[in-house]
Scaffold this motif. Structure first.
Motif, PDB file in Angstrom:
ATOM      1  N   LYS A  19       3.204  -1.316  -2.839  1.00 27.69           N
ATOM      2  CA  LYS A  19       2.327  -0.303  -3.422  1.00 27.69           C
ATOM      3  C   LYS A  19       2.980   1.049  -3.213  1.00 27.69           C
ATOM      4  O   LYS A  19       3.461   1.351  -2.121  1.00 27.69           O
ATOM      5  CB  LYS A  19       0.950  -0.320  -2.772  1.00 27.69           C
ATOM      6  CG  LYS A  19       0.148  -1.537  -3.106  1.00 27.69           C
ATOM      7  CD  LYS A  19      -1.254  -1.472  -2.544  1.00 27.69           C
ATOM      8  CE  LYS A  19      -1.981  -2.750  -2.930  1.00 27.69           C
ATOM      9  NZ  LYS A  19      -3.362  -2.759  -2.490  1.00 27.69           N
ATOM     10  N   LEU A  20       3.015   1.864  -4.281  1.00 20.43           N
ATOM     11  CA  LEU A  20       3.612   3.185  -4.224  1.00 20.43           C
ATOM     12  C   LEU A  20       2.652   4.214  -4.805  1.00 20.43           C
ATOM     13  O   LEU A  20       1.828   3.874  -5.654  1.00 20.43           O
ATOM     14  CB  LEU A  20       4.915   3.211  -5.026  1.00 20.43           C
ATOM     15  CG  LEU A  20       6.051   2.359  -4.502  1.00 20.43           C
ATOM     16  CD1 LEU A  20       7.203   2.350  -5.496  1.00 20.43           C
ATOM     17  CD2 LEU A  20       6.512   2.883  -3.161  1.00 20.43           C
ATOM     18  N   PRO A  21       2.761   5.464  -4.381  1.00 21.09           N
ATOM     19  CA  PRO A  21       1.923   6.507  -4.970  1.00 21.09           C
ATOM     20  C   PRO A  21       2.237   6.661  -6.459  1.00 21.09           C
ATOM     21  O   PRO A  21       3.380   6.562  -6.880  1.00 21.09           O
ATOM     22  CB  PRO A  21       2.316   7.772  -4.214  1.00 21.09           C
ATOM     23  CG  PRO A  21       3.050   7.321  -3.013  1.00 21.09           C
ATOM     24  CD  PRO A  21       3.614   5.982  -3.313  1.00 21.09           C
ATOM     25  N   ASP A  22       1.209   6.890  -7.232  1.00 21.96           N
ATOM     26  CA  ASP A  22       1.329   7.108  -8.668  1.00 21.96           C
ATOM     27  C   ASP A  22       0.942   8.545  -8.975  1.00 21.96           C
ATOM     28  O   ASP A  22       0.140   9.138  -8.256  1.00 21.96           O
ATOM     29  CB  ASP A  22       0.388   6.140  -9.390  1.00 21.96           C
ATOM     30  CG  ASP A  22       0.554   6.144 -10.889  1.00 21.96           C
ATOM     31  OD1 ASP A  22       1.275   6.995 -11.421  1.00 21.96           O
ATOM     32  OD2 ASP A  22      -0.056   5.277 -11.525  1.00 21.96           O
ATOM     33  N   GLY A  26      -3.390   7.162  -8.354  1.00 24.48           N
ATOM     34  CA  GLY A  26      -3.453   6.977  -6.901  1.00 24.48           C
ATOM     35  C   GLY A  26      -2.333   6.103  -6.390  1.00 24.48           C
ATOM     36  O   GLY A  26      -1.403   6.580  -5.776  1.00 24.48           O
ATOM     37  N   THR A  27      -2.386   4.793  -6.667  1.00 26.97           N
ATOM     38  CA  THR A  27      -1.305   3.884  -6.273  1.00 26.97           C
ATOM     39  C   THR A  27      -1.071   2.865  -7.379  1.00 26.97           C
ATOM     40  O   THR A  27      -1.940   2.608  -8.210  1.00 26.97           O
ATOM     41  CB  THR A  27      -1.641   3.116  -4.972  1.00 26.97           C
ATOM     42  OG1 THR A  27      -2.811   2.343  -5.178  1.00 26.97           O
ATOM     43  CG2 THR A  27      -1.809   4.045  -3.795  1.00 26.97           C
ATOM     44  N   SER A  29       1.028  -1.092  -7.858  1.00 26.50           N
ATOM     45  CA  SER A  29       1.721  -2.175  -7.155  1.00 26.50           C
ATOM     46  C   SER A  29       2.606  -2.951  -8.124  1.00 26.50           C
ATOM     47  O   SER A  29       2.416  -2.899  -9.344  1.00 26.50           O
ATOM     48  CB  SER A  29       0.704  -3.136  -6.520  1.00 26.50           C
ATOM     49  OG  SER A  29       0.036  -3.873  -7.524  1.00 26.50           O
TER      50      SER A  29
END
Length: 53
Positions: A19-22, A26-27, A29
């Motif tokens: 999962k990474l910040p978007d 928000g996030t 995956s």
């Protein structure tokens, strides 16, 4: 250039879920993005001299 630790995976190894910040929601995956044919994820930065060539 800074040296960063990394773990090389053999080609063909399935990517582990992450999962990474978007910038929008928000996030995000890998599970949300992956495709049956192919998925390309590029980790780049606009100030890197190798990216701006």
């Amino acid at each position: 250039m800074a040296r960063a630790p990394f773990n090389m995976l053999p080609l063909g190894t399935p990517a582990p879920d992450f999962k990474l910040p978007d910038t929008v929601s928000g996030t995000v995956s890998l599970d949300e993005l992956k495709s049956d044919k192919a998925t390309v994820i590029m980790f780049i930065c606009n100030h890197c001299p190798f990216v701006s060539m």
